[in-house]
Structures are given as structure tokens and as C-alpha cells.
Design an enzyme around this catalytic site. Structure first.
Site, PDB file in Angstrom:
ATOM      1  N   TYR A 132       0.696  -1.225  -0.190  1.00 24.15           N
ATOM      2  CA  TYR A 132      -0.247  -0.073   0.050  1.00 24.15           C
ATOM      3  C   TYR A 132       0.873   1.277  -0.021  1.00 24.15           C
ATOM      4  CZ  TYR A 132      -3.704  -3.222   1.433  1.00 24.15           C
ATOM      5  OH  TYR A 132      -4.500  -4.228   1.468  1.00 24.15           O
ATOM      6  N   LYS A 179       4.057 -14.701   4.215  1.00 21.12           N
ATOM      7  CA  LYS A 179       3.884 -15.659   3.067  1.00 21.12           C
ATOM      8  C   LYS A 179       5.454 -15.863   2.485  1.00 21.12           C
ATOM      9  CE  LYS A 179       1.609 -18.066   0.061  1.00 21.12           C
ATOM     10  NZ  LYS A 179       1.029 -19.510   0.581  1.00 21.12           N
ATOM     11  N   ASP A 212      -2.166 -18.127   4.294  1.00 16.95           N
ATOM     12  CA  ASP A 212      -3.239 -19.070   4.023  1.00 16.95           C
ATOM     13  C   ASP A 212      -3.835 -20.052   5.078  1.00 16.95           C
ATOM     14  OD1 ASP A 212      -0.755 -20.079   3.580  1.00 16.95           O
ATOM     15  OD2 ASP A 212      -1.089 -21.483   1.811  1.00 16.95           O
ATOM     16  N   ASP A 236      -4.439  -6.106   6.707  1.00 18.87           N
ATOM     17  CA  ASP A 236      -5.837  -5.674   6.339  1.00 18.87           C
ATOM     18  C   ASP A 236      -6.913  -6.797   6.359  1.00 18.87           C
ATOM     19  OD1 ASP A 236      -7.630  -3.988   5.509  1.00 18.87           O
ATOM     20  OD2 ASP A 236      -6.894  -3.838   3.516  1.00 18.87           O
ATOM     21  N   ASP A 240     -10.031  -8.005   9.473  1.00 19.55           N
ATOM     22  CA  ASP A 240     -11.396  -7.896   9.086  1.00 19.55           C
ATOM     23  C   ASP A 240     -11.833  -9.411   9.626  1.00 19.55           C
ATOM     24  OD1 ASP A 240     -11.438  -5.498   8.382  1.00 19.55           O
ATOM     25  OD2 ASP A 240     -12.321  -5.930   6.216  1.00 19.55           O
TER      26      ASP A 240
END
Ligand code: ATP
Length: 341
Positions: A132, A179, A212, A236, A240
Site C-alpha cells: 500500500y 507468505k 493461508d 488488513d 477483518d
């Protein structure tokens, strides 16, 4: 005197912020509020900018910011959000996105297993780098040969400080999510800082998950987690998920923090909710609990605890807005919380 900058923003932002401010004011603390009602989409549309340099300077001098929500369907590009939220986040270096998720009431969690409900974790999301950061570009736009690139930025400075922050707030454990099996270079940087930090904190339990696996494990048993630290995009998404596990958008809170100065911008996780804006039915609990977190971090832990207990009581009694199964409006819920204080 402690001064709070207040940016109600757009959509349901002003409605929920009004309830948060009334609740804070009911506590009778020595706080001064500096309002920035004009920082909204209307101003951006008419003047081309919503948050002026003068506004920014005034905000920088306050002790913290309480924000409702910014956004508007008429502004489809990201310039508006970038000029307000991202400007504050980047220019005040609010590098921690602190996203606590605590189940307020059993009936709010979508997970129905009685033994899996003591959710009380914090996602610490790196807030200024990663995908971002806005580094990248486009070649041959809008042609069949279009090529776009968004670079994922990971710096020694940024990675080490967010991992250190995660350890600094942990009560029992820290889990790092990445990751690194696929994103090699940044992955290595995160892994190295992670191992060094874990070695410095032998009294805390540590674990590592690929993103994952992390989403599966969080749904399987969210109660296992205390602090989860992740980069900007993984954080992010994970936050959520934890928000939803702990009761959903209406009650979720967030803080954008500079871990060195302590300066924070506090906001409910939800957006402007244009579908219900102006109807008086928006759940004000996210905004009220965001204000409670702000109070706690400004040294008013006792009052923050009182607000949280009042919220618990009101939810337990079913005195909520429709999103939590109740029939009350925004103002009624705010009033019920203040009455319970
Ligand atoms: P934005 O573009 O500003 O993010 P959005 O509608 O895409 O807006 P949210 O504002 O987060 O995203 O809303 C998602 C859904 O959740 C909407 O249906 C909205 O009505 C509902 N919602 C969000 N916040 C609340 C709230 N405080 N009380 C009740 N419902 C809410």
C-alpha cells in the site's frame, strides 16, 4: 489540557461520532475537542481538497484524533481517501494499525461452538509500507499491452519496529503471519527480524503461520491468539476476519498509532455505510469503543473500562441497533450506554 481532533467525515461517520463524543463528555474529563467538520467529501468536491495544510498542522498539535469514516460514492478514485486518511497515516507516521477483536457477547459470534468464544486478540498491522506504499506504475495504460506494477515495500526500519511493537503489547503470545514461502525477499527480512525479536522475548510464546494457514486456524480456534503481527495487506485481511469473528463491523474498532510518540488516530472499522446513512440506525458502538480505546491510551483507563462495561451491559440487554438484532436507533443506543455508565 488534552486536545482531541475530531473528524466526523461522511455517511454514518457524523452520526456515530456524535454518540462517541456525547459518551466521552458524560465522563466529565478535562478534554478539549477541536472539530474538523469540514473535512469531508463535500469539501473535497467543491474545493479540490478536504484536509488543508493548515488543518494538518492543527491536527499534528493535538493529542489524538477521533475519526468517523471518510468516503463518498461520487469519488470513485482514491484521491480523496489518500488526501485525508492516508495523509494522516503517512505524514504522522502512524505505523501501527492496532485492531483488537474481543467478543462482547456470545450471541454475536458466527462461530457457534460454546468452547471457542473467548476471542480476545489484537492484529498489529504494518500501516505504512507493503503493497500500500503506492510504489509502482503503469505502462501503456488502457491498451492491450497495459502493464501495471505495485511494489511491496519492506524496510529494515519498518519491519523491525512493527514486530517490536507487537511484542511490546503481548500478554502471552505473538504469532507472525507472512507468505515467506512464496514472497522470498521481503519474507526473509520479516523472518530474520521475527527470529531476533522472538529470541529477545523468551518469556512469550511465539508462533509463525503462512497467511493461508492463518485464516483457517483463526476460524478453527480464534481463542488461541493474543497478538498477531503481519504486513499491511495481510494485516488488513486478517483484522477483518478477527473483527467478524468477534461480532462484526458494528462493534469493531481500530487505532493508527505512532509507536514512538504514542500519537493515535482512532476510528471504527466500518466505512460510511451509504445504504443506511441518515436513517439514524447506524450502530454507534464501534465509534464509542474507539473513543474508549483513545481514552485508555491517553491515561484514562478507568473511564475507558466504565464505557466498555456499559457497552457490554447494553448488548446483554439487547438494547442495540438492528445489525445486532435490536430495534433501537443510533441515538437511543448512545443514550442507553450513557445511562448504564
Ligand atoms: P465505504 O465505501 O465507506 O467503506 P461500505 O458500505 O462499502 O462503505 P461499510 O461502511 O463498512 O462499507 O459497510 C458495509 C456494510 O455494513 C453496509 O451494508 C453497512 O450498512 C453495514 N454497516 C457498516 N457499519 C455499520 C454500522 N455502524 N451499523 C450498522 N451497519 C453498518
Amino acid at each position: 489540557m488534552t486536545t482531541i481532533a475530531v473528524i466526523p467525515g461522511d455517511g454514518i461517520g457524523p452520526e456515530v461520532v456524535e454518540q462517541a463524543l456525547d459518551t466521552v463528555e458524560a465522563l466529565g474529563l478535562d478534554l478539549d475537542f477541536e472539530r474538523f467538520d469540514h473535512v469531508n467529501a463535500e469539501t473535497f468536491l467543491s474545493e479540490g481538497t478536504a484536509l488543508s495544510d493548515a488543518d494538518f498542522d492543527r491536527i499534528r498539535k493535538t493529542d489524538g484524533v477521533l475519526l468517523g469514516a471518510v468516503g463518498d460514492a461520487r469519488l470513485t478514485h482514491t484521491d480523496y481517501a489518500r488526501s485525508v486518511l492516508l495523509r494522516l497515516r503517512f505524514d504522522l507516521d502512524l505505523y501501527v494499525n492496532y485492531r483488537p477483536a474481543k467478543l462482547l457477547n456470545d450471541r454475536l459470534s458466527p462461530l457457534r461452538d460454546e468452547t471457542r468464544r473467548a476471542i480476545d486478540c489484537v492484529v498489529v498491522r504494518e500501516n505504512t509500507e507493503g503493497l500500500y506504499a503506492g510504489v509502482g506504475g503503469v505502462l501503456r495504460p488502457e491498451t492491450p499491452y497495459e502493464m501495471t506494477m505495485d511494489a511491496e515495500i519492506n524496510t529494515h526500519h519498518g519491519v523491525s519496529r512493527i514486530i517490536d511493537y507487537a511484542f511490546s503489547i503481548a500478554r502471552r503470545s505473538v504469532c507472525m503471519v507472512d507468505k515467506s514461502n512464496a514472497v522470498r525477499f521481503g519474507g526473509r527480512l520479516w523472518q530474520r527480524h521475527w527470529r531476533e525479536a522472538a529470541d529477545r522475548h523468551p518469556h512469550l510464546e511465539t508462533s509463525h503461520l503462512y497467511v493461508d494457514a492463518a485464516v483457517m486456524k483463526l476460524v478453527e480456534d480464534p481463542t488461541r491468539y493474543d497478538v498477531i503481527v503481519a504486513n499491511n495487506s495481510h494485516g488488513d485481511i486478517l483484522s477483518d476476519l478477527t473483527s467478524q469473528l468477534a461480532g462484526g463491523l458494528g462493534t469493531s474498532i481500530s487505532a493508527n498509532i505512532n509507536g514512538d510518540t504514542g500519537f493515535g488516530l482512532y476510528e471504527p472499522v466500518h466505512g460510511t455505510a451509504p445504504d443506511i446513512a441518515g436513517q439514524g440506525v447506524a450502530n454507534p458502538i464501534g465509534a464509542i469503543l474507539s473513543a474508549a480505546l483513545m481514552l485508555e491510551r491517553l491515561g484514562h483507563a478507568e473511564q475507558a473500562g466504565a464505557v466498555r462495561r456499559a457497552v457490554d451491559e447494553v448488548i446483554e440487554a439487547g438494547r442495540t441497533t438492528p445489525d445486532l438484532g435490536g430495534t433501537l436507533g443510533t441515538r437511543d443506543v448512545g443514550a442507553a450506554i450513557r445511562a448504564a455508565l
